[in-house]
Write a protein that holds these residues in place. Structure first.
Motif, short mmCIF file in Angstrom:
data_model
loop_
_atom_site.label_atom_id
_atom_site.label_comp_id
_atom_site.label_asym_id
_atom_site.label_seq_id
_atom_site.Cartn_x
_atom_site.Cartn_y
_atom_site.Cartn_z
N LYS A 207 2.73 -0.84 -21.47
CA LYS A 207 1.61 0.03 -20.43
C LYS A 207 2.28 0.30 -19.21
O LYS A 207 2.38 1.45 -18.58
CB LYS A 207 0.42 -0.73 -20.33
CG LYS A 207 -0.60 -0.23 -19.55
CD LYS A 207 -1.95 -0.97 -19.29
CE LYS A 207 -2.75 -0.30 -18.37
NZ LYS A 207 -3.99 -1.32 -18.04
N LEU A 208 3.23 -0.58 -18.72
CA LEU A 208 3.87 -0.50 -17.39
C LEU A 208 4.88 0.57 -17.74
O LEU A 208 5.00 1.24 -16.60
CB LEU A 208 4.43 -1.96 -17.06
CG LEU A 208 5.15 -1.88 -15.62
CD1 LEU A 208 4.21 -1.52 -14.49
CD2 LEU A 208 6.01 -3.19 -15.66
N THR A 209 5.69 0.61 -18.62
CA THR A 209 6.67 1.47 -19.06
C THR A 209 6.04 2.83 -18.97
O THR A 209 6.71 3.74 -18.25
CB THR A 209 7.36 1.17 -20.32
OG1 THR A 209 7.92 -0.19 -19.98
CG2 THR A 209 8.80 2.22 -20.45
N ASP A 210 4.87 2.95 -19.43
CA ASP A 210 4.36 4.56 -19.60
C ASP A 210 4.06 4.74 -18.30
O ASP A 210 4.09 5.99 -17.77
CB ASP A 210 3.30 4.19 -20.56
CG ASP A 210 3.63 4.12 -22.10
OD1 ASP A 210 4.71 4.25 -22.30
OD2 ASP A 210 2.77 4.02 -22.96
N ILE A 211 3.42 3.91 -17.33
CA ILE A 211 3.01 4.27 -16.23
C ILE A 211 4.10 4.68 -15.37
O ILE A 211 4.03 5.80 -14.50
CB ILE A 211 2.08 3.28 -15.48
CG1 ILE A 211 0.81 2.85 -16.25
CG2 ILE A 211 1.73 3.42 -13.97
CD1 ILE A 211 -0.11 1.75 -15.77
N ASN B 132 0.83 -1.50 -0.14
CA ASN B 132 -0.08 -0.09 0.11
C ASN B 132 0.88 1.44 0.06
O ASN B 132 0.84 2.15 0.91
CB ASN B 132 -0.90 -0.08 1.27
CG ASN B 132 -2.00 1.15 1.21
OD1 ASN B 132 -2.22 1.57 -0.10
ND2 ASN B 132 -2.70 1.45 2.39
N ASP B 133 1.42 1.46 -1.13
CA ASP B 133 2.62 2.60 -1.07
C ASP B 133 2.78 2.81 -2.73
O ASP B 133 3.22 2.03 -3.39
CB ASP B 133 4.02 2.13 -0.50
CG ASP B 133 4.77 3.52 -0.42
OD1 ASP B 133 4.66 4.41 -1.07
OD2 ASP B 133 6.05 3.32 -0.13
N ASN B 134 2.22 3.95 -3.23
CA ASN B 134 2.31 4.41 -4.33
C ASN B 134 3.22 5.52 -4.45
O ASN B 134 3.09 6.28 -5.63
CB ASN B 134 0.99 4.72 -4.83
CG ASN B 134 -0.14 3.70 -4.92
OD1 ASN B 134 0.56 2.32 -5.35
ND2 ASN B 134 -1.09 3.77 -4.87
N PHE C 271 -0.83 0.32 -7.10
CA PHE C 271 -1.46 1.00 -8.62
C PHE C 271 -0.94 0.44 -9.72
O PHE C 271 -1.50 0.51 -10.95
CB PHE C 271 -1.34 2.76 -8.56
CG PHE C 271 0.04 3.08 -8.95
CD1 PHE C 271 0.04 3.71 -10.26
CD2 PHE C 271 1.01 2.91 -8.26
CE1 PHE C 271 1.23 4.44 -10.76
CE2 PHE C 271 2.27 3.70 -8.57
CZ PHE C 271 2.43 4.18 -9.86
N LEU C 272 0.10 -0.37 -9.46
CA LEU C 272 0.72 -1.28 -10.67
C LEU C 272 0.39 -2.61 -10.64
O LEU C 272 0.83 -3.39 -11.60
CB LEU C 272 2.29 -0.95 -10.45
CG LEU C 272 3.10 0.25 -10.60
CD1 LEU C 272 4.50 0.27 -10.16
CD2 LEU C 272 2.73 1.04 -11.87
N SER D 111 11.84 2.15 -6.51
CA SER D 111 12.44 0.71 -5.96
C SER D 111 11.84 -0.62 -6.84
O SER D 111 12.69 -1.42 -7.10
CB SER D 111 12.04 0.36 -4.56
OG SER D 111 12.32 -0.90 -4.06
N TYR D 112 10.77 -0.48 -7.47
CA TYR D 112 9.97 -1.53 -8.08
C TYR D 112 10.68 -1.45 -9.59
O TYR D 112 11.13 -2.56 -9.84
CB TYR D 112 8.50 -1.12 -8.42
CG TYR D 112 7.77 -1.98 -9.45
CD1 TYR D 112 7.15 -3.13 -8.88
CD2 TYR D 112 7.49 -1.39 -10.65
CE1 TYR D 112 6.46 -3.97 -9.85
CE2 TYR D 112 6.84 -2.08 -11.51
CZ TYR D 112 6.45 -3.52 -10.88
OH TYR D 112 5.56 -4.27 -12.20
N ASN D 113 10.93 -0.44 -10.17
CA ASN D 113 11.65 -0.24 -11.27
C ASN D 113 13.05 -0.89 -11.33
O ASN D 113 13.42 -1.43 -12.10
CB ASN D 113 11.61 1.20 -11.89
CG ASN D 113 12.06 1.12 -13.16
OD1 ASN D 113 11.65 0.51 -14.11
ND2 ASN D 113 13.05 2.10 -13.58
#
Length: 278
Positions: A267-271, A144-146, A215-216, A153-155
């Motif tokens: 789509k993920l890259t754009d977000i 729960n961290d956007n 949100f991802l 960190s995700y990327n």
């Protein structure tokens, strides 16, 4: 004879006549008095008006022999069902196709239209192999961290996974070497799919364990499932020598699943870019 009795019931009902023969009378009716009910003689192809449909062999003896053969057949069928578990999809389809063709030929209804339907059945089986695994939200670690920090960190984690499991060639490159011409293939090159399968499965396992900003999550799942489809397709193609139906299914589905993966990755890259650059 049983069929004729049933038909007579419907005919009498349709004409409004009262059908007075009771169920008990139907069950125990024995026109030739040989101790075998008419319905059972009809079931085994015997004549209920004769005690010996085959002269010299009482119908009761003939039925006992037929029942013995039936029991043997049932036992053999049970063994076949057990062995069925070890059959490939190609084996199962071949059996089904052979029995269908034999039955259609025997009944004189094998024509071009029927042959086309059998061909369509094969095409449908090739194109619609069931999906074996679907990732759900409960299968990934959603946080729960956007925040920008969480997305960065995700990327970074995705980049590390890519470095850990670099591309080992492409399935399409292998397939180009696999197909020599429209009539010939070289299945020996399919061994080159092994490192690709290992690389894809490794990526899937790592992506399923990483933290995913809420949100991802949906797009992350789309990528995971597209990768899983491709992994299944590639593993199926690898089975060409032992299970050609499954292999052809993998080939027919691969490009579509590759397109789905490409779309999900974009789509993920754009977000991510939109989040990090704003």
């Amino acid at each position: 004879m049983v069929k004729n009795s049933i038909n007579s019931v419907f005919k009498n009902q349709e004409s409004g006549l009262a059908y007075t023969t009771t169920l008990k009378e139907l069950v125990y009716k024995d026109e030739d008095g040989d101790g075998v009910p008419d319905w059972e003689e009809g079931l085994y192809g015997l004549d209920p008006t004769k005690k010996e449909t085959t002269p010299g062999t009482p119908d009761s003896v003939a039925i006992n022999k037929l029942k013995a053969k039936e029991n043997d057949a049932n036992q053999a069928n049970a063994e076949n069902i057990q062995n069925e578990e070890n059959l490939t999809q190609t084996d199962k389809f071949s059996r089904e196709l052979f029995s269908s063709t034999a039955a259609l030929n025997q009944n004189g209804i094998m024509d071009q239209n029927t042959a086309d339907q059998l061909s369509n059945s094969l095409a449908s089986k090739i194109q619609n192999t069931p999906i074996r695994k679907i990732f759900l939200l409960s299968d990934i670690k959603v946080i729960n961290d956007n925040s920008i920090k969480a997305v960065k960190s995700y990327n970074d984690t995705l980049n590390n996974i890519q470095q850990k499991y670099p591309n080992k060639g492409t399935v399409l490159d292998v397939l180009q070497k696999f197909v020599i011409d429209e009539n010939n293939v070289d299945s020996s090159v399919l061994v080159e799919l092994d490192p690709i399968i290992k690389q894809t499965q490794g990526t899937i396992n790592e992506m399923a364990k990483m933290n995913v900003p809420q949100f991802l999550a949906s797009t992350h799942l789309d990528i995971l499932n597209a990768l899983e489809r491709l992994s299944e397709n590639t593993s199926d193609i690898r089975l060409y020598d032992s299970d050609v139906i499954v292999a052809l299914s993998g080939i027919s589905q691969y490009q579509n699943n590759a397109t789905l993966l490409e779309s999900a990755v974009k789509k993920l890259t754009d977000i991510i870019n939109n989040k990090l650059n704003n």
